[in-house]
Design an enzyme around this catalytic site. Sequence first.
Site, PDB file in Angstrom:
ATOM      1  NE  ARG A  23      25.599   3.373 -21.690  1.00  0.00           N
ATOM      2  CZ  ARG A  23      25.358   2.132 -22.143  1.00  0.00           C
ATOM      3  NH1 ARG A  23      26.203   1.169 -21.874  1.00  0.00           N
ATOM      4  NH2 ARG A  23      24.271   1.873 -22.832  1.00  0.00           N
ATOM      5  CG  HIS A  48       1.832 -18.036 -14.259  1.00  0.00           C
ATOM      6  ND1 HIS A  48       1.184 -16.853 -13.991  1.00  0.00           N
ATOM      7  CD2 HIS A  48       2.777 -17.755 -15.170  1.00  0.00           C
ATOM      8  CE1 HIS A  48       1.704 -15.893 -14.734  1.00  0.00           C
ATOM      9  NE2 HIS A  48       2.670 -16.416 -15.463  1.00  0.00           N
ATOM     10  N   GLY A  76      32.682  -1.418 -18.320  1.00  0.00           N
ATOM     11  CA  GLY A  76      31.667  -2.058 -19.158  1.00  0.00           C
ATOM     12  C   GLY A  76      32.250  -3.350 -19.688  1.00  0.00           C
ATOM     13  CB  THR A  77      32.632  -6.692 -18.130  1.00  0.00           C
ATOM     14  OG1 THR A  77      31.255  -6.838 -17.800  1.00  0.00           O
ATOM     15  CG2 THR A  77      33.406  -6.230 -16.913  1.00  0.00           C
ATOM     16  CG  ASN A  78      28.183  -6.827 -21.461  1.00  0.00           C
ATOM     17  OD1 ASN A  78      28.558  -7.713 -20.705  1.00  0.00           O
ATOM     18  ND2 ASN A  78      26.955  -6.340 -21.403  1.00  0.00           N
ATOM     19  CG  ASP A  79      30.951  -2.580 -25.689  1.00  0.00           C
ATOM     20  OD1 ASP A  79      30.324  -1.518 -25.579  1.00  0.00           O
ATOM     21  OD2 ASP A  79      30.633  -3.469 -26.502  1.00  0.00           O
ATOM     22  CD  GLU A 115      31.840   1.291 -22.916  1.00  0.00           C
ATOM     23  OE1 GLU A 115      31.478   2.455 -23.067  1.00  0.00           O
ATOM     24  OE2 GLU A 115      31.052   0.348 -22.767  1.00  0.00           O
ATOM     25  NE  ARG A 157      21.425  -0.893 -19.824  1.00  0.00           N
ATOM     26  CZ  ARG A 157      21.734  -2.144 -19.515  1.00  0.00           C
ATOM     27  NH1 ARG A 157      22.877  -2.645 -19.892  1.00  0.00           N
ATOM     28  NH2 ARG A 157      20.903  -2.906 -18.840  1.00  0.00           N
ATOM     29  CB  CYS A 198      27.817  -0.897 -14.953  1.00  0.00           C
ATOM     30  SG  CYS A 198      28.698  -0.185 -16.358  1.00  0.00           S
TER      31      CYS A 198
END
Length: 997
Positions: A777, A634, A896-899, A874, A730, A946
């Site tokens: 942002r 660990h 903003g590729t997620n949205d 986005e 963010r 991003c």
Amino acid sequence: MRTIALIAAEGSTYEDNCVDFSCESKELAEKVEKYFEKKCKLAKPKLGNVRIFNKVLVELLHELFGSPSTNVKGKGRSARIKKVPNLIFNLNEEKIGSFLKGCFDGDGYIFEKGIQYTSVSKELLSGVIKLIEMLGIRCYLTKNHTVAIPIYEAELFKEKIGLTEDAKIKRLNTLIKNYSNRTKQYNYIDTLPPSQKISELMEKYLKKDINFDLIDVMECPFCSGIMKKGGKSSSLKQRYVCEDCNKSVSDNGNLKEKSVNKLINYDISGRFTKNAAPWNKGNRKLLQTYGLNYFNKIAQRLNSPELLEIANADVMWDPIKRVEEIEYQGDVYDFVVPGTQNFAAGVGGIITHNTASFAGQQETFLNIKGNKRLLDAVQRCWASLYTARAIYYRVKNNFDHNKVLISVIVQKMVKSDKSGVMFSVNPMNSDDSEIEIEAGFGLGEAVVSGAINPDQYIIDKNNLSLKSKKINRQEWMITLDINTGANIKKDISADKQETQKLSQFEIEKLAELAVKIEKHYTKPQDIEFAIEGSRIFVVQSRPITTLKKPYSEKEQLSKEENISNGDHAEPIVEGLPASPGVGIGPVKIIRNADELTKIEKGDVLVAEMTDPDYVSAMEKACAIVTDKGGSTSHAAIVGREMGIPVIVGTNNATKILKDNELITVDATNGKVYKGRLDLGSKKTEEASLRAESAEHFEIETATEVKVVMDLPKFAEHAAQTGADGVGLLRVEHMMLSGKAHPSFLIKSGRKAELLSDLVSGMTTIARAFQGKKVWVRLLDVPTDEFRNMEGGQDEAIEDNPMMGFRGIRRDLGEPELFKTQIEAIKQIHEAGLTNVGVMIPLVTHLDQIKQSKDLIRQCGFEPCKDIEFGIMVETPAAVQIIDEICREGINFVSFGTNDLTQYTLAIDRNNARVQNLYDEMHPAVLRQIASVIKVCKKYGVNTSICGQAGSRPEMAEFLVKCGIDSISANPDAVHTIRTVVAKAERKLLLNIARGNP
């Protein structure tokens, strides 16, 4: 232990020198008699009864289980005051199981629907319940002084406790067999076990609709309690038993009645009458669990938010429909989890990712037999995805909780004679011409966990010759006990403890496998293996995510010369270098997790070994030194992830080093020196980390590689990656850390509190990246995430919060909230940190940009002049109007590729059922990105990305071809993305030189 518990369960003490053991089982009585026959004077008044005359034994029992109360009369007076001795709670599981075996041998019962234990002593019962829970067995306290263990826990009961009496063993085995044969669905699926809390809440809400009334009852002549009817005496007179003192008396006409206020829906025995209550299960079904759907209906009918909260508080798993066995003879190379792209799962829920290590976070289970135990292990493996340490790791590494999925691999249990790990690239010095193997006797758990110091073999990858080896002493191993089916710790014979673990043939064979597996995956691999007899099994392979650039031979020699020629210092402790670097600080020896508060920033953490509980303290340390462990312990894994110098396997660091002693840890060479030692690089511990990290960044790219940031506490670590700035900061994590709605703070006069948090957090990040751009942002949080915060009760309930009142819509709808964020950035600018810019999220209309500029001007900034101003792209709407947006005036855009993927493909990215369709590399998404970059170049507007997709090498290569100006990735992916970008840029230049388009 078992015999003493058996005496406690079935025995009563008389006078000062006699214990009367009375039992219906002749078998048990004979065992007790045999145990004491050579130690004490015995008498056998009748079958199944043994009297033991021994004053010392009586005193011992009184001391352990409680002395008889003088207030209790009659034969059972000693039974009612019995308790579980405190010392039992400090024993290991084996001793606890032995004690409980004695209890259940005596007062235990096996019924068709489960297992029960009965005692008239409430104190003894409560202790037994606690012990059962300590063994991980579910149990319930029922009426009539009884502990009930459900039928579905019978197999675990047998494993942990077991029984001695032949008749009970037979009944227990029959119970398990019958249950396995007739059960169609497992009890833990979509069910809620009965509990004391639920019972109390049920009573609370039921009493609203059930009337009390005065009823006549018999009064106890001894304590004035309430008497209930019992059986009839030999003279056919009615007998009554007191509910309080438990004494019984015949009705000779002299018993008195009294009126009491009781629920009229209870019968004389205290149970609900038929149809009187909606939750009347009765004793007959006491051992069953209740369906959640039905429970929810009852809670809604009773209008009980507390009951609804209980029903929905825990993670409820989808039902397991069936278990299928499939035949497969080939080699398994890839474990694919649909819809997760970069994620794959290995043995026992170990998750790997192409840029991070999730090893050790999820539970692994061995020796699983039968479908019931298999399904239980699968569920527990799933659940381990939500432990504190797993959640902490994801937050620390900016992984979306909803994107980290898990599958569980079930494979053959190898009865390892020896096992270990190997690395296709030497993890200590990142030398890709070497293979490192660590091995030990027995199961691999001891090696992987760092509990032992394994043998170490270094192999030349080119010709598979052995370059060096270090043989360590191993005194014990973990192996399978064929009798119990459990893993046990077993001593190794003295003549074998110092022998070499692997033969020359095994070393060469393992090295061949390492080369093949690395070639298959095209990247360095961390591999676990097990050897059973003459067969070698590869049980897991995952990417090595923590390699650092190796020192050149000249640099390495320089380091060694500086150490030896500087002060001619001799190391006081030596071990295996697990994470390179130099740390200088005072020693803090940690014996257990309770002492972790001793660690302060800049200390050297010294421990026998570390585990996940140590992580928060490890973050503060400038270096870590452990007695035990290898390269996969660990401490080694976490140290490499955090960039902290680590030495493992020293054997004696906790004995030789002293608390508060100043030491220098040279983790590159595995040596510890007394005092502050100049190793030639003149680094402090923090400067050392920065320099070590900077070695990654000799690669220069025209495309900037930035990081995505959320938490200020990791700003320094992110800056040490050599990133070219922050492409996305963010603010919501800073604004929501106080657990109060930001708008509520403003309305309630606490704006200064919110402003202070923003200024403090953004300043920390801006300073860490001084001279490099930091794009902030503005707030973008869906309404459902605000609702449970202080002051968030007025948030609207939206059917689809992801497409609701969020992003710039909220910022413009609540101007004071917008301006508070800009005021924070203005204070940072006034402090000289002018590298901070602002971008607005979820843009769909040109007017949103115009209104945002007006609000920024009200705060004293001229957008695009006094402060860099940009937008998030986005939504498809922003893509379609990008020409108008650029003409309106912006400095940059960030994808903003997620949205953008979510809105383009009509996929809710939080909906697991459609995740197989979610793809940032979809042609529709890529064409939009390429189109926006082309328009922005026309107007001189910088472009960046991003979203999570920025950490994908294939996306990075596509963006470079499109001419993007910067790519933002997670901190741990910066070096990987920079390498991909450099390769793509070289390829692009080569194509141009060759005249290819």
